[in-house]
Design an enzyme around this catalytic site. Structure first.
Site, mmCIF file in Angstrom:
data_model
loop_
_atom_site.group_PDB
_atom_site.id
_atom_site.type_symbol
_atom_site.label_atom_id
_atom_site.label_comp_id
_atom_site.label_asym_id
_atom_site.label_seq_id
_atom_site.Cartn_x
_atom_site.Cartn_y
_atom_site.Cartn_z
ATOM 1 N N ARG A 93 0.820 -1.230 0.000
ATOM 2 C CA ARG A 93 0.000 0.000 0.000
ATOM 3 C C ARG A 93 0.848 1.273 0.000
ATOM 4 O O ARG A 93 0.432 2.299 -0.507
ATOM 5 C CB ARG A 93 -0.859 0.034 1.273
ATOM 6 N N ASP A 288 -0.860 -19.900 16.599
ATOM 7 C CA ASP A 288 0.449 -19.451 16.125
ATOM 8 C C ASP A 288 1.449 -20.607 16.003
ATOM 9 O O ASP A 288 2.248 -20.644 15.072
ATOM 10 C CB ASP A 288 0.987 -18.392 17.105
ATOM 11 N N HIS A 293 3.442 -25.537 13.636
ATOM 12 C CA HIS A 293 4.786 -26.040 13.929
ATOM 13 C C HIS A 293 4.755 -27.323 14.788
ATOM 14 O O HIS A 293 5.420 -28.308 14.477
ATOM 15 C CB HIS A 293 5.624 -24.990 14.657
#
Ligand code: BG6
Length: 542
Positions: A93, A288, A293
């Site tokens: 942007r 997260d 993971h």
């Protein structure tokens, strides 16, 4: 066109000629050592060079692009692993010009390149960097993107091969994907070059949104064009897990419920959320790290040997593991999953703020910064073997480790010893101090028969004394080469959400009773210790 370092005038390698090139180089290696003379290439797969291509980096001014993606691309360039004919078109942007963007990239590389920079490769790299300003919700920006790409591709000779990299906020993924489809930038028409897309994690927010996102991206790209990234899969030590398990014959026979008592997987971080408060408030430790993971590490530990080393064979086996983990009921969540949030405390002898005091965080936030879970892989190999997973921010130290705890000996032979023999342990250290440790019992020197645990310890650093590539280098190179083995497939990501979503849902229904519940600089809430203590076990001290 030749890649840098290759004699000029030679045609650019195509995917088929890369195979030939690889064979030729293998042959060459027998008589003369290959490019080993260049120490920057140590540890990298020397023989692979992708096709000429354009990399369109969405979110090019963001943290991820500057911290990880651009340094990885520069490192690949610097070590001659990118073709000469490539370009990076940053899209974001900010009202930058090509020059301001290049200056920013330059500054990031000076700061972040893991092997430093040299003037020549930096200059030639920056020559290939360009910028397009655009809002992702503005269709006009994508029309301009198509025209810009056409122009740049003519100038740089990139053969219309394109890799789109979504390093934006996850909320922008659907819009960018839909717009790429609308302007026809996703189609692969024969002879027109390939089109691929790398999508960052988190892929979706829960099971439903992941299915929706898969559907949206599937409308525009075919599965073989889609590369869902989980950078853990690009880590050397994680890739070595496959080698350790399947290139050695002695571990496989004991890798099962008969010999393994339980498995612990820890992703511990001493850092807090840094300046990612807004992101973390929506994500928390479960989205997260647990959903991706930790479950990836679990899959690699628990999977069956694949029939081949191909992307689908590998991912089929990983999916089987996640499918064998039953979704927890709310009662099971209450007894098998622990959540935590750090309060103020001390890390590495420095006072640190609590999570609720971090910037962009709600002072009454109920977001978890720690999660520990006991999961069962209900299949023939692992039935009855608990997998304990934990991850947290602001723990005492950074350590990622997989510990395979073997069963105790069936019979106590050495009855006169003062201490019971400890069961064997295999600890795979993903980071730091990358290596593998095997603990076994030994007789202590002396006339008596005292027994003590000793370690056999392999460390990457001393065994190989070369720097490993960064996970992003490995994964971006793989995507450029069209190898999806280390990327997550649609079904895999949905199955992983199938495990995490019931946990999140049950937490919404029962807000945490006591947050914050652990001090920064400690190993999480006491309930996490109790989770194992109740089974007569304890977390490994890291
Ligand atoms: C990212 C998470 O995926 O992984 C971060 O978003 C976390 O919160 C990071 O810090 C950990 O990665 P690494 O490679 O430092 O272990």
């Amino acid at each position: 066109m030749p890649a840098p370092g290759r004699p000029s005038g030679r045609p650019a390698p195509t995917s088929t000629s890369i195979r030939a090139l690889r064979l030729a180089r293998k042959g060459r290696r027998r008589s003369a050592p290959p490019a080993q003379a260049n120490p920057l290439r140590d540890g990298l797969r020397l023989e692979r060079v992708p096709d000429p291509c354009a990399i369109v980096l969405f979110g090019a001014t963001g943290d991820l692009a500057h911290r990880k993606v651009l340094p990885a691309l520069y490192q690949l360039w610097r070590t001659n692993l990118l073709p000469r004919d490539f370009l990076i078109l940053g899209v974001a942007r900010r009202p930058y010009t090509k020059e301001t963007f290049r200056a920013e990239v330059r500054a990031s590389l000076l700061l972040r390149s893991r092997t430093g920079v040299d003037d020549e490769s930096l200059a030639t790299f920056l020559d290939r960097v360009s910028y397009l300003q655009g809002n992702f919700d503005d269709p006009g920006a994508f029309d301009r993107l198509r025209e810009t790409l056409d122009g740049c591709e003519r100038e740089h000779g990139t053969s219309r091969n394109r890799l789109y990299y979504l390093a934006t906020q996850p909320s922008a993924f659907p819009e960018v994907i839909a717009q790429l489809g609308r302007v026809g930038l996703s189609h692969e028409t024969s002879g027109e070059g390939w089109r691929r897309i790398i999508i960052e994690k988190p892929f979706g927010h829960d099971a439903e949104s992941a299915v929706r996102l898969n559907r949206e991206v599937g409308r525009v790209f075919r599965e073989r064009q889609i590369y869902r990234i989980d950078h853990y899969l690009g880590k050397e030590t994680v890739r070595n897990l496959l080698v350790f398990r399947f290139a050695n014959g002695i571990f496989e026979p004991i890798w099962n419920r008969r010999y393994v008592d339980h498995v612990q997987i820890t992703v511990a971080e001493s850092m807090g959320i840094e300046d990612r408060g807004a992101f973390y408030e929506e994500t928390g430790a479960s989205r997260d790290v647990l959903q991706n993971h930790l479950l990836q590490l679990l899959s690699l530990v628990a999977m069956e040997p694949p029939a081949t080393f191909g992307a689908d064979a590998l991912r089929d086996e990983k999916v089987q593991v996640v499918s064998a983990i039953a979704a927890l009921t709310p009662d099971e969540v209450a007894s098998n999953v622990v959540r935590g949030q750090y309060g103020p405390g001390w890390v590495a002898a420095n006072p640190v703020a609590g999570y609720r005091q971090e910037s962009e965080v709600d002072p009454d936030s109920e977001t978890e910064t720690f999660v520990a879970a006991k999961l069962q892989v209900d299949n023939w190999r692992w039935s009855g073997v608990p997998f304990y997973l934990r991850t947290g921010k602001r723990l005492p130290r950074r350590a990622t480790e997989i510990a395979i705890q073997f069963r105790a000996v069936p019979h106590r032979l050495f009855r006169d010893t003062t201490i019971d023999p400890e069961p064997n342990l295999l600890a795979i250290r993903i980071q730091p101090d990358e290596g593998i440790l095997l603990r076994f019992e030994s007789k202590m020197p002396g006339l008596g028969l005292d027994i003590r645990s000793v370690n056999m310890d392999f460390t990457y650093g001393s065994a190989f004394s070369v720097d490993s590539p960064d996970a992003y280098e490995t994964l971006i190179l793989d995507a450029l080469l069209g190898d999806a083995s280390l990327f997550t497939r649609a079904d895999e990501v949905e199955k992983a959400w199938g495990i995490v979503t019931p946990i999140l849902d049950s937490w919404i229904a029962t807000p945490p009773a006591r947050f914050p519940n652990y001090d920064a600089g400690t190993w999480g809430p006491p309930e996490a210790d109790r989770l194992l203590a109740r089974d007569g076990r304890r977390w490994r001290r890291l």
